[in-house]
Write an enzyme that holds these catalytic residues in place. Sequence first.
Site, PDB file in Angstrom:
ATOM      1  N   LYS A  42       0.861  -1.190   0.000  1.00 61.04           N
ATOM      2  CA  LYS A  42       0.000   0.000   0.000  1.00 61.04           C
ATOM      3  C   LYS A  42       0.890   1.231   0.000  1.00 61.04           C
ATOM      4  CE  LYS A  42      -4.487   0.783   0.217  1.00 61.04           C
ATOM      5  NZ  LYS A  42      -5.523  -0.100  -0.360  1.00 61.04           N
TER       6      LYS A  42
HETATM    7  P1  NAD Z   1     -12.812   7.756  -2.821  1.00 62.42           P
HETATM    8  O1  NAD Z   1     -11.835   8.808  -2.442  1.00 62.42           O
HETATM    9  O2  NAD Z   1     -13.151   7.576  -4.244  1.00 62.42           O
HETATM   10  O3  NAD Z   1     -14.179   7.979  -2.032  1.00 62.42           O
HETATM   11  C1  NAD Z   1     -14.231   8.099  -0.640  1.00 62.42           C
HETATM   12  C2  NAD Z   1     -15.620   8.601  -0.268  1.00 62.42           C
HETATM   13  O4  NAD Z   1     -15.701   8.655   1.160  1.00 62.42           O
HETATM   14  C3  NAD Z   1     -15.913   9.992  -0.789  1.00 62.42           C
HETATM   15  O5  NAD Z   1     -17.271  10.083  -1.163  1.00 62.42           O
HETATM   16  C4  NAD Z   1     -15.634  10.861   0.442  1.00 62.42           C
HETATM   17  O6  NAD Z   1     -16.359  12.102   0.415  1.00 62.42           O
HETATM   18  C5  NAD Z   1     -16.153   9.952   1.523  1.00 62.42           C
HETATM   19  N1  NAD Z   1     -15.654  10.285   2.850  1.00 62.42           N
HETATM   20  C6  NAD Z   1     -14.416  10.670   3.231  1.00 62.42           C
HETATM   21  N2  NAD Z   1     -14.386  10.911   4.545  1.00 62.42           N
HETATM   22  C7  NAD Z   1     -15.624  10.649   5.016  1.00 62.42           C
HETATM   23  C8  NAD Z   1     -16.236  10.706   6.283  1.00 62.42           C
HETATM   24  N3  NAD Z   1     -15.556  11.107   7.377  1.00 62.42           N
HETATM   25  N4  NAD Z   1     -17.541  10.368   6.383  1.00 62.42           N
HETATM   26  C9  NAD Z   1     -18.241   9.976   5.292  1.00 62.42           C
HETATM   27  N5  NAD Z   1     -17.723   9.922   4.067  1.00 62.42           N
HETATM   28  C10 NAD Z   1     -16.434  10.249   3.931  1.00 62.42           C
HETATM   29  O7  NAD Z   1     -12.246   6.397  -2.162  1.00 62.42           O
HETATM   30  P2  NAD Z   1     -12.588   4.907  -2.590  1.00 62.42           P
HETATM   31  O8  NAD Z   1     -11.587   4.481  -3.584  1.00 62.42           O
HETATM   32  O9  NAD Z   1     -14.033   4.804  -2.859  1.00 62.42           O
HETATM   33  O10 NAD Z   1     -12.212   4.139  -1.247  1.00 62.42           O
HETATM   34  C11 NAD Z   1     -13.119   4.025  -0.156  1.00 62.42           C
HETATM   35  C12 NAD Z   1     -12.695   2.872   0.728  1.00 62.42           C
HETATM   36  O11 NAD Z   1     -12.695   1.675  -0.030  1.00 62.42           O
HETATM   37  C13 NAD Z   1     -11.296   2.982   1.326  1.00 62.42           C
HETATM   38  O12 NAD Z   1     -11.297   2.370   2.594  1.00 62.42           O
HETATM   39  C14 NAD Z   1     -10.447   2.157   0.373  1.00 62.42           C
HETATM   40  O13 NAD Z   1      -9.277   1.648   0.979  1.00 62.42           O
HETATM   41  C15 NAD Z   1     -11.428   1.042   0.068  1.00 62.42           C
HETATM   42  N6  NAD Z   1     -11.119   0.326  -1.178  1.00 62.42           N
HETATM   43  C16 NAD Z   1     -11.049   0.960  -2.363  1.00 62.42           C
HETATM   44  C17 NAD Z   1     -10.800   0.241  -3.519  1.00 62.42           C
HETATM   45  C18 NAD Z   1     -10.784   0.879  -4.883  1.00 62.42           C
HETATM   46  O14 NAD Z   1     -10.726   0.139  -5.885  1.00 62.42           O
HETATM   47  N7  NAD Z   1     -10.856   2.173  -5.011  1.00 62.42           N
HETATM   48  C19 NAD Z   1     -10.608  -1.148  -3.445  1.00 62.42           C
HETATM   49  C20 NAD Z   1     -10.701  -1.782  -2.205  1.00 62.42           C
HETATM   50  C21 NAD Z   1     -10.971  -1.025  -1.080  1.00 62.42           C
END
Ligand code: NAD
Length: 429
Positions: A118
Amino acid sequence: MVTTPVLPLEAASPAHICPFDQACSYLEAAGKELKLDQGSLEILSHPRKVVTVSIPVKLDNGEVRVLAGHRVQHSDILGPYKGGIRYHPAVTLREVSALAMLMTWKCALLGIPYGGAKGGIAIDPQLYSVGELERITRRYTSELIKDIGPSVDIPAPDMGTSAREMAWMMDTYSVNVGHAVPGVVTGKPLSVGGSLGREMATGRGVMIIVREALADQGKSLAGMRIVIQGFGNVGGAAAELLYKAGAKIIAVSTATGGVYYPTGLDIPALKTYAAVNRKSVVGFPQAAPISNADLLTLPCDVLIPAALENQITEENVNQVQAQMIAEAANGPITLEANQILEARGVTVLPDILANAGGVVVSYLEWVQGLSYLFWNEQRVNHEMEQLMVQAYHQVIQQSKLRQVNLRLAAYTLGVGRVAQALSDRGLYP
Ligand code: NAD
Protein backbone atom coordinates in the site's frame (compact mmCIF):
# COMPACT_ATOMS: atom_id res chain seq x y z
CA MET A 1 2.09 -13.10 20.77
CA VAL A 2 3.52 -11.39 17.66
CA THR A 3 5.83 -8.44 18.22
CA THR A 4 4.61 -5.26 16.58
CA PRO A 5 7.35 -3.94 14.30
CA VAL A 6 8.66 -0.53 15.24
CA LEU A 7 7.59 1.80 12.46
CA PRO A 8 9.61 4.98 12.19
CA LEU A 9 8.55 8.65 11.99
CA GLU A 10 5.41 8.67 14.08
CA ALA A 11 4.03 7.66 17.45
CA ALA A 12 1.43 4.91 17.67
CA SER A 13 -2.22 5.98 17.71
CA PRO A 14 -4.25 5.03 20.81
CA ALA A 15 -4.07 1.22 21.03
CA HIS A 16 -7.77 0.57 20.40
CA ILE A 17 -7.75 2.29 17.03
CA CYS A 18 -4.17 1.79 15.85
CA PRO A 19 -4.81 0.17 12.47
CA PHE A 20 -1.55 -1.75 12.46
CA ASP A 21 -2.10 -3.25 15.92
CA GLN A 22 -5.61 -4.17 14.80
CA ALA A 23 -4.25 -5.89 11.67
CA CYS A 24 -1.72 -7.79 13.84
CA SER A 25 -4.54 -8.89 16.20
CA TYR A 26 -6.45 -10.41 13.28
CA LEU A 27 -3.27 -12.13 12.08
CA GLU A 28 -2.65 -13.45 15.56
CA ALA A 29 -6.21 -14.82 15.83
CA ALA A 30 -5.84 -16.54 12.45
CA GLY A 31 -2.42 -17.91 13.47
CA LYS A 32 -3.89 -19.34 16.67
CA GLU A 33 -6.76 -20.96 14.79
CA LEU A 34 -4.32 -22.41 12.21
CA LYS A 35 -1.82 -23.41 14.94
CA LEU A 36 0.90 -21.56 13.03
CA ASP A 37 4.40 -21.72 14.46
CA GLN A 38 5.79 -18.61 16.16
CA GLY A 39 8.49 -18.08 13.51
CA SER A 40 5.99 -17.90 10.64
CA LEU A 41 3.80 -15.51 12.63
CA GLU A 42 6.80 -13.28 13.31
CA ILE A 43 7.68 -13.16 9.61
CA LEU A 44 4.10 -12.47 8.51
CA SER A 45 3.61 -9.69 11.07
CA HIS A 46 6.53 -7.64 9.68
CA PRO A 47 6.37 -5.71 6.40
CA ARG A 48 9.23 -6.82 4.13
CA LYS A 49 10.06 -3.28 3.06
CA VAL A 50 8.99 0.16 4.32
CA VAL A 51 9.84 3.15 2.12
CA THR A 52 9.25 6.81 2.98
CA VAL A 53 10.31 9.43 0.46
CA SER A 54 10.36 13.23 0.50
CA ILE A 55 8.30 14.84 -2.24
CA PRO A 56 9.29 18.46 -2.83
CA VAL A 57 6.57 20.20 -4.84
CA LYS A 58 6.31 23.71 -6.23
CA LEU A 59 2.77 24.98 -5.62
CA ASP A 60 0.96 27.21 -8.12
CA ASN A 61 1.75 30.27 -5.96
CA GLY A 62 5.50 29.58 -6.22
CA GLU A 63 5.85 28.25 -2.65
CA VAL A 64 7.77 24.97 -2.21
CA ARG A 65 6.31 22.34 0.12
CA VAL A 66 7.87 18.99 1.04
CA LEU A 67 5.43 16.10 1.51
CA ALA A 68 6.11 12.59 2.85
CA GLY A 69 5.14 9.69 0.59
CA HIS A 70 4.99 6.12 1.87
CA ARG A 71 5.05 2.72 0.20
CA VAL A 72 4.90 -0.36 2.40
CA GLN A 73 5.55 -3.76 0.83
CA HIS A 74 4.20 -6.32 3.25
CA SER A 75 4.76 -9.63 1.49
CA ASP A 76 5.73 -10.96 -1.94
CA ILE A 77 5.58 -14.62 -0.96
CA LEU A 78 2.80 -15.35 -3.50
CA GLY A 79 3.82 -12.90 -6.25
CA PRO A 80 4.56 -9.21 -6.97
CA TYR A 81 3.44 -6.68 -4.37
CA LYS A 82 0.03 -5.19 -5.15
CA GLY A 83 -1.94 -2.40 -3.55
CA GLY A 84 -3.47 1.04 -3.89
CA ILE A 85 -2.17 4.57 -3.45
CA ARG A 86 -4.14 6.71 -0.99
CA TYR A 87 -4.25 10.52 -0.89
CA HIS A 88 -5.99 11.52 2.34
CA PRO A 89 -5.07 13.81 5.25
CA ALA A 90 -5.29 10.91 7.76
CA VAL A 91 -2.62 8.80 5.99
CA THR A 92 0.09 7.58 8.39
CA LEU A 93 2.82 5.01 8.02
CA ARG A 94 1.00 2.73 10.46
CA GLU A 95 -2.22 2.97 8.47
CA VAL A 96 -0.38 2.23 5.21
CA SER A 97 1.38 -0.73 6.88
CA ALA A 98 -1.93 -2.16 8.10
CA LEU A 99 -3.50 -1.77 4.66
CA ALA A 100 -0.47 -3.43 3.03
CA MET A 101 -0.89 -6.46 5.30
CA LEU A 102 -4.60 -6.58 4.51
CA MET A 103 -3.75 -6.70 0.78
CA THR A 104 -1.57 -9.79 1.33
CA TRP A 105 -4.45 -11.75 2.87
CA LYS A 106 -6.97 -10.39 0.34
CA CYS A 107 -4.98 -11.52 -2.70
CA ALA A 108 -4.35 -14.93 -1.12
CA LEU A 109 -8.04 -15.31 -0.24
CA LEU A 110 -9.06 -14.55 -3.82
CA GLY A 111 -6.45 -16.97 -5.17
CA ILE A 112 -4.60 -14.36 -7.24
CA PRO A 113 -0.79 -14.53 -7.50
CA TYR A 114 0.08 -11.29 -5.75
CA GLY A 115 1.57 -10.17 -2.47
CA GLY A 116 0.40 -7.11 -0.56
CA ALA A 117 1.48 -3.46 -0.52
CA LYS A 118 0.00 0.00 0.00
CA GLY A 119 1.11 3.57 -0.53
CA GLY A 120 -0.06 6.97 0.51
CA ILE A 121 0.53 10.67 0.95
CA ALA A 122 -1.10 12.66 3.78
CA ILE A 123 -2.81 15.34 1.67
CA ASP A 124 -6.37 16.42 0.99
CA PRO A 125 -6.43 16.26 -2.82
CA GLN A 126 -9.37 18.72 -2.89
CA LEU A 127 -6.98 21.43 -1.65
CA TYR A 128 -4.55 21.04 -4.58
CA SER A 129 -4.91 22.06 -8.23
CA VAL A 130 -4.73 19.43 -10.97
CA GLY A 131 -1.26 20.69 -11.90
CA GLU A 132 -0.04 20.42 -8.30
CA LEU A 133 -1.48 16.89 -7.98
CA GLU A 134 0.28 15.88 -11.19
CA ARG A 135 3.64 17.22 -9.94
CA ILE A 136 3.16 15.45 -6.57
CA THR A 137 2.23 12.14 -8.24
CA ARG A 138 5.09 12.27 -10.73
CA ARG A 139 7.74 13.10 -8.12
CA TYR A 140 6.38 10.40 -5.76
CA THR A 141 6.57 7.85 -8.61
CA SER A 142 10.03 8.96 -9.58
CA GLU A 143 11.25 8.57 -5.96
CA LEU A 144 9.83 5.01 -5.94
CA ILE A 145 11.22 4.08 -9.36
CA LYS A 146 13.48 1.28 -8.04
CA ASP A 147 10.77 -0.16 -5.82
CA ILE A 148 7.90 -0.57 -8.32
CA GLY A 149 7.52 -2.36 -11.66
CA PRO A 150 5.21 -4.86 -13.39
CA SER A 151 6.91 -7.85 -11.78
CA VAL A 152 7.94 -6.07 -8.57
CA ASP A 153 5.16 -3.88 -7.16
CA ILE A 154 2.05 -2.73 -9.03
CA PRO A 155 0.18 0.29 -7.58
CA ALA A 156 -3.55 0.96 -8.18
CA PRO A 157 -6.08 3.64 -7.16
CA ASP A 158 -7.41 3.95 -3.61
CA MET A 159 -9.01 6.81 -1.66
CA GLY A 160 -8.28 10.14 -3.28
CA THR A 161 -6.69 8.68 -6.43
CA SER A 162 -8.16 7.40 -9.68
CA ALA A 163 -7.32 6.43 -13.28
CA ARG A 164 -5.87 9.94 -13.78
CA GLU A 165 -3.13 9.46 -11.16
CA MET A 166 -2.42 5.95 -12.51
CA ALA A 167 -1.84 7.41 -16.00
CA TRP A 168 0.64 9.92 -14.53
CA MET A 169 2.41 7.12 -12.63
CA MET A 170 2.56 4.91 -15.72
CA ASP A 171 3.93 7.78 -17.83
CA THR A 172 6.55 8.81 -15.24
CA TYR A 173 7.76 5.24 -14.81
CA SER A 174 7.85 4.66 -18.59
CA VAL A 175 9.78 7.87 -19.30
CA ASN A 176 12.31 6.98 -16.57
CA VAL A 177 12.97 3.47 -17.90
CA GLY A 178 12.90 4.57 -21.54
CA HIS A 179 9.96 2.57 -22.89
CA ALA A 180 6.21 2.21 -22.31
CA VAL A 181 5.38 -0.03 -19.34
CA PRO A 182 1.58 -0.19 -19.00
CA GLY A 183 1.82 -3.12 -16.53
CA VAL A 184 3.43 -0.98 -13.80
CA VAL A 185 0.00 0.15 -12.54
CA THR A 186 -3.59 -1.05 -12.77
CA GLY A 187 -6.75 1.02 -12.74
CA LYS A 188 -5.34 2.96 -15.72
CA PRO A 189 -7.47 4.75 -18.33
CA LEU A 190 -8.55 2.49 -21.23
CA SER A 191 -6.41 4.59 -23.62
CA VAL A 192 -3.18 3.30 -22.01
CA GLY A 193 -4.13 -0.32 -21.46
CA GLY A 194 -6.73 -0.16 -18.68
CA SER A 195 -9.41 -2.80 -18.42
CA LEU A 196 -13.09 -2.46 -19.11
CA GLY A 197 -14.99 -2.95 -15.87
CA ARG A 198 -12.16 -1.72 -13.57
CA GLU A 199 -13.84 1.53 -12.57
CA MET A 200 -16.92 -0.21 -11.17
CA ALA A 201 -15.09 -3.35 -10.02
CA THR A 202 -14.84 -2.80 -6.25
CA GLY A 203 -18.47 -1.65 -6.05
CA ARG A 204 -19.55 -4.57 -8.24
CA GLY A 205 -17.73 -6.97 -5.93
CA VAL A 206 -19.53 -5.45 -2.92
CA MET A 207 -22.87 -5.90 -4.69
CA ILE A 208 -22.04 -9.56 -5.52
CA ILE A 209 -21.03 -10.43 -1.94
CA VAL A 210 -24.12 -8.74 -0.44
CA ARG A 211 -26.31 -10.51 -3.01
CA GLU A 212 -24.79 -13.92 -2.15
CA ALA A 213 -25.09 -13.33 1.61
CA LEU A 214 -28.73 -12.26 1.29
CA ALA A 215 -29.45 -15.30 -0.89
CA ASP A 216 -28.07 -17.53 1.90
CA GLN A 217 -30.69 -15.95 4.16
CA GLY A 218 -33.44 -16.59 1.59
CA LYS A 219 -33.60 -12.89 0.58
CA SER A 220 -32.90 -10.94 -2.59
CA LEU A 221 -31.57 -7.44 -3.24
CA ALA A 222 -34.94 -6.21 -4.49
CA GLY A 223 -36.52 -3.88 -1.94
CA MET A 224 -33.66 -4.14 0.59
CA ARG A 225 -33.09 -0.86 2.49
CA ILE A 226 -29.41 -0.03 2.14
CA VAL A 227 -27.32 2.76 3.72
CA ILE A 228 -23.94 3.67 2.22
CA GLN A 229 -21.23 5.80 3.86
CA GLY A 230 -18.99 7.24 1.13
CA PHE A 231 -19.94 7.98 -2.45
CA GLY A 232 -16.59 7.72 -4.25
CA ASN A 233 -15.02 5.01 -6.43
CA VAL A 234 -16.42 2.23 -4.25
CA GLY A 235 -19.56 3.64 -2.58
CA GLY A 236 -20.74 5.34 -5.78
CA ALA A 237 -20.39 2.19 -7.90
CA ALA A 238 -21.95 -0.04 -5.22
CA ALA A 239 -24.90 2.38 -4.92
CA GLU A 240 -25.44 2.40 -8.68
CA LEU A 241 -25.34 -1.39 -9.06
CA LEU A 242 -27.46 -2.10 -5.98
CA TYR A 243 -30.00 0.48 -7.18
CA LYS A 244 -30.09 -1.22 -10.61
CA ALA A 245 -30.69 -4.55 -8.85
CA GLY A 246 -33.80 -3.11 -7.20
CA ALA A 247 -32.46 -2.24 -3.74
CA LYS A 248 -33.57 0.99 -2.03
CA ILE A 249 -30.56 3.15 -1.20
CA ILE A 250 -32.13 5.17 1.61
CA ALA A 251 -29.08 7.20 2.69
CA VAL A 252 -25.68 8.13 1.32
CA SER A 253 -22.92 10.37 2.67
CA THR A 254 -19.68 12.02 1.65
CA ALA A 255 -17.03 13.76 3.78
CA THR A 256 -19.16 16.93 3.90
CA GLY A 257 -22.40 15.24 5.10
CA GLY A 258 -25.18 12.96 3.95
CA VAL A 259 -28.71 12.76 2.57
CA TYR A 260 -31.61 10.55 3.67
CA TYR A 261 -34.75 9.59 1.77
CA PRO A 262 -36.60 6.67 3.43
CA THR A 263 -38.32 5.40 0.29
CA GLY A 264 -35.07 5.28 -1.69
CA LEU A 265 -32.82 7.89 -3.34
CA ASP A 266 -32.69 8.35 -7.11
CA ILE A 267 -29.06 7.22 -7.43
CA PRO A 268 -28.45 8.23 -11.09
CA ALA A 269 -29.74 11.74 -10.26
CA LEU A 270 -27.60 11.83 -7.09
CA LYS A 271 -24.50 10.86 -9.10
CA THR A 272 -25.15 13.69 -11.56
CA TYR A 273 -25.72 16.09 -8.64
CA ALA A 274 -22.46 15.06 -6.90
CA ALA A 275 -20.49 15.36 -10.15
CA VAL A 276 -21.27 19.08 -10.36
CA ASN A 277 -21.06 19.74 -6.58
CA ARG A 278 -17.40 18.96 -5.85
CA LYS A 279 -18.32 15.29 -5.21
CA SER A 280 -20.67 16.25 -2.34
CA VAL A 281 -24.25 14.98 -1.95
CA VAL A 282 -25.20 17.75 0.51
CA GLY A 283 -28.22 19.78 -0.65
CA PHE A 284 -29.60 17.09 -2.98
CA PRO A 285 -33.23 18.20 -3.60
CA GLN A 286 -36.06 16.40 -1.77
CA ALA A 287 -33.78 14.34 0.50
CA ALA A 288 -33.30 15.29 4.16
CA PRO A 289 -29.81 16.15 5.41
CA ILE A 290 -28.20 13.65 7.77
CA SER A 291 -24.87 13.66 9.60
CA ASN A 292 -22.34 10.87 9.08
CA ALA A 293 -22.79 9.79 12.70
CA ASP A 294 -26.60 9.50 12.38
CA LEU A 295 -26.35 7.75 9.01
CA LEU A 296 -24.51 4.80 10.55
CA THR A 297 -27.32 4.16 13.04
CA LEU A 298 -30.31 4.42 10.67
CA PRO A 299 -32.80 1.52 10.60
CA CYS A 300 -31.90 -0.47 7.45
CA ASP A 301 -31.29 -4.01 6.19
CA VAL A 302 -27.71 -3.57 4.98
CA LEU A 303 -25.11 -0.99 6.04
CA ILE A 304 -22.17 -0.42 3.69
CA PRO A 305 -19.33 1.67 5.15
CA ALA A 306 -17.37 2.69 2.01
CA ALA A 307 -15.20 5.56 3.26
CA LEU A 308 -12.69 5.40 6.12
CA GLU A 309 -11.55 2.94 8.78
CA ASN A 310 -12.76 2.88 12.41
CA GLN A 311 -16.26 4.18 11.69
CA ILE A 312 -18.12 1.61 13.80
CA THR A 313 -16.58 1.59 17.25
CA GLU A 314 -17.48 0.74 20.85
CA GLU A 315 -19.05 4.21 21.08
CA ASN A 316 -21.69 3.78 18.36
CA VAL A 317 -21.96 0.01 17.79
CA ASN A 318 -24.93 -0.42 20.11
CA GLN A 319 -26.93 2.09 18.07
CA VAL A 320 -26.20 0.32 14.76
CA GLN A 321 -29.47 -1.25 13.60
CA ALA A 322 -28.43 -3.07 10.38
CA GLN A 323 -28.55 -6.87 10.47
CA MET A 324 -25.90 -7.10 7.76
CA ILE A 325 -22.78 -4.95 7.31
CA ALA A 326 -20.60 -5.18 4.19
CA GLU A 327 -17.14 -3.70 4.75
CA ALA A 328 -16.60 -1.93 1.43
CA ALA A 329 -13.95 0.25 3.08
CA ASN A 330 -10.87 -1.30 4.63
CA GLY A 331 -11.16 -1.72 8.41
CA PRO A 332 -14.35 0.31 9.03
CA ILE A 333 -15.22 -1.74 12.16
CA THR A 334 -12.93 -1.83 15.20
CA LEU A 335 -11.97 -5.11 16.85
CA GLU A 336 -14.16 -4.42 19.90
CA ALA A 337 -17.17 -3.34 17.84
CA ASN A 338 -16.78 -6.44 15.70
CA GLN A 339 -17.01 -8.65 18.80
CA ILE A 340 -20.19 -6.87 19.93
CA LEU A 341 -21.78 -7.24 16.48
CA GLU A 342 -20.87 -10.93 16.42
CA ALA A 343 -22.46 -11.49 19.83
CA ARG A 344 -25.61 -9.79 18.50
CA GLY A 345 -25.71 -12.12 15.47
CA VAL A 346 -25.13 -9.34 12.90
CA THR A 347 -23.67 -10.68 9.63
CA VAL A 348 -20.37 -8.87 8.99
CA LEU A 349 -18.99 -9.40 5.49
CA PRO A 350 -15.27 -8.72 6.05
CA ASP A 351 -13.26 -6.23 3.99
CA ILE A 352 -10.77 -8.73 2.60
CA LEU A 353 -13.71 -10.47 0.92
CA ALA A 354 -16.30 -7.71 0.38
CA ASN A 355 -14.02 -5.15 -1.31
CA ALA A 356 -11.79 -7.57 -3.25
CA GLY A 357 -13.50 -6.91 -6.61
CA GLY A 358 -11.06 -4.08 -7.34
CA VAL A 359 -7.90 -6.13 -6.93
CA VAL A 360 -9.45 -9.00 -8.87
CA VAL A 361 -10.09 -6.77 -11.90
CA SER A 362 -6.66 -5.17 -11.39
CA TYR A 363 -5.26 -8.68 -11.74
CA LEU A 364 -7.39 -9.25 -14.87
CA GLU A 365 -6.10 -5.92 -16.27
CA TRP A 366 -2.50 -6.98 -15.59
CA VAL A 367 -3.09 -10.39 -17.22
CA GLN A 368 -4.65 -8.76 -20.31
CA GLY A 369 -1.75 -6.29 -20.53
CA LEU A 370 0.95 -8.96 -20.18
CA SER A 371 -0.71 -11.09 -22.89
CA TYR A 372 -1.44 -8.09 -25.20
CA LEU A 373 -5.07 -9.22 -25.40
CA PHE A 374 -8.11 -7.18 -24.36
CA TRP A 375 -11.41 -8.64 -23.27
CA ASN A 376 -14.90 -7.18 -23.54
CA GLU A 377 -16.59 -5.93 -20.37
CA GLN A 378 -18.89 -8.93 -20.17
CA ARG A 379 -15.91 -11.29 -19.98
CA VAL A 380 -14.12 -9.17 -17.36
CA ASN A 381 -17.25 -9.00 -15.19
CA HIS A 382 -17.87 -12.72 -15.62
CA GLU A 383 -14.30 -13.72 -14.64
CA MET A 384 -14.44 -11.39 -11.64
CA GLU A 385 -17.83 -12.66 -10.51
CA GLN A 386 -16.63 -16.26 -10.64
CA LEU A 387 -13.64 -15.50 -8.40
CA MET A 388 -15.76 -13.45 -5.95
CA VAL A 389 -18.51 -16.06 -5.67
CA GLN A 390 -15.95 -18.84 -5.26
CA ALA A 391 -14.17 -16.95 -2.47
CA TYR A 392 -17.51 -16.18 -0.77
CA HIS A 393 -18.45 -19.88 -0.69
CA GLN A 394 -14.99 -20.87 0.53
CA VAL A 395 -15.34 -18.40 3.41
CA ILE A 396 -18.81 -19.71 4.32
CA GLN A 397 -17.55 -23.29 4.21
CA GLN A 398 -14.49 -22.42 6.32
CA SER A 399 -16.69 -20.61 8.83
CA LYS A 400 -18.88 -23.71 9.24
CA LEU A 401 -15.94 -26.09 9.34
CA ARG A 402 -14.02 -24.16 11.99
CA GLN A 403 -17.08 -22.72 13.77
CA VAL A 404 -15.67 -19.19 13.48
CA ASN A 405 -17.10 -15.87 12.25
CA LEU A 406 -16.75 -14.83 8.60
CA ARG A 407 -13.80 -12.51 9.28
CA LEU A 408 -11.77 -15.20 11.01
CA ALA A 409 -12.78 -17.67 8.30
CA ALA A 410 -11.53 -15.28 5.59
CA TYR A 411 -8.32 -14.60 7.51
CA THR A 412 -7.58 -18.26 8.12
CA LEU A 413 -7.95 -18.91 4.38
CA GLY A 414 -5.75 -15.95 3.35
CA VAL A 415 -3.12 -16.29 6.08
CA GLY A 416 -3.11 -20.09 5.73
CA ARG A 417 -2.29 -19.93 2.02
CA VAL A 418 0.54 -17.44 2.53
CA ALA A 419 1.91 -19.47 5.47
CA GLN A 420 1.83 -22.63 3.36
CA ALA A 421 3.77 -20.89 0.56
CA LEU A 422 6.24 -19.53 3.11
CA SER A 423 6.81 -23.01 4.46
CA ASP A 424 7.20 -24.48 0.94
CA ARG A 425 9.60 -21.75 -0.17
CA GLY A 426 11.60 -22.02 3.07
CA LEU A 427 13.65 -19.37 4.80
CA TYR A 428 16.63 -17.97 2.85
CA PRO A 429 19.44 -17.77 5.40
P1 NAD B 1 -12.81 7.76 -2.82
O1 NAD B 1 -11.83 8.81 -2.44
O2 NAD B 1 -13.15 7.58 -4.24
O3 NAD B 1 -14.18 7.98 -2.03
C1 NAD B 1 -14.23 8.10 -0.64
C2 NAD B 1 -15.62 8.60 -0.27
O4 NAD B 1 -15.70 8.65 1.16
C3 NAD B 1 -15.91 9.99 -0.79
O5 NAD B 1 -17.27 10.08 -1.16
C4 NAD B 1 -15.63 10.86 0.44
O6 NAD B 1 -16.36 12.10 0.41
C5 NAD B 1 -16.15 9.95 1.52
N1 NAD B 1 -15.65 10.29 2.85
C6 NAD B 1 -14.42 10.67 3.23
N2 NAD B 1 -14.39 10.91 4.54
C7 NAD B 1 -15.62 10.65 5.02
C8 NAD B 1 -16.24 10.71 6.28
N3 NAD B 1 -15.56 11.11 7.38
N4 NAD B 1 -17.54 10.37 6.38
C9 NAD B 1 -18.24 9.98 5.29
N5 NAD B 1 -17.72 9.92 4.07
C10 NAD B 1 -16.43 10.25 3.93
O7 NAD B 1 -12.25 6.40 -2.16
P2 NAD B 1 -12.59 4.91 -2.59
O8 NAD B 1 -11.59 4.48 -3.58
O9 NAD B 1 -14.03 4.80 -2.86
O10 NAD B 1 -12.21 4.14 -1.25
C11 NAD B 1 -13.12 4.02 -0.16
C12 NAD B 1 -12.69 2.87 0.73
O11 NAD B 1 -12.69 1.67 -0.03
C13 NAD B 1 -11.30 2.98 1.33
O12 NAD B 1 -11.30 2.37 2.59
C14 NAD B 1 -10.45 2.16 0.37
O13 NAD B 1 -9.28 1.65 0.98
C15 NAD B 1 -11.43 1.04 0.07
N6 NAD B 1 -11.12 0.33 -1.18
C16 NAD B 1 -11.05 0.96 -2.36
C17 NAD B 1 -10.80 0.24 -3.52
C18 NAD B 1 -10.78 0.88 -4.88
O14 NAD B 1 -10.73 0.14 -5.89
N7 NAD B 1 -10.86 2.17 -5.01
C19 NAD B 1 -10.61 -1.15 -3.44
C20 NAD B 1 -10.70 -1.78 -2.20
C21 NAD B 1 -10.97 -1.02 -1.08
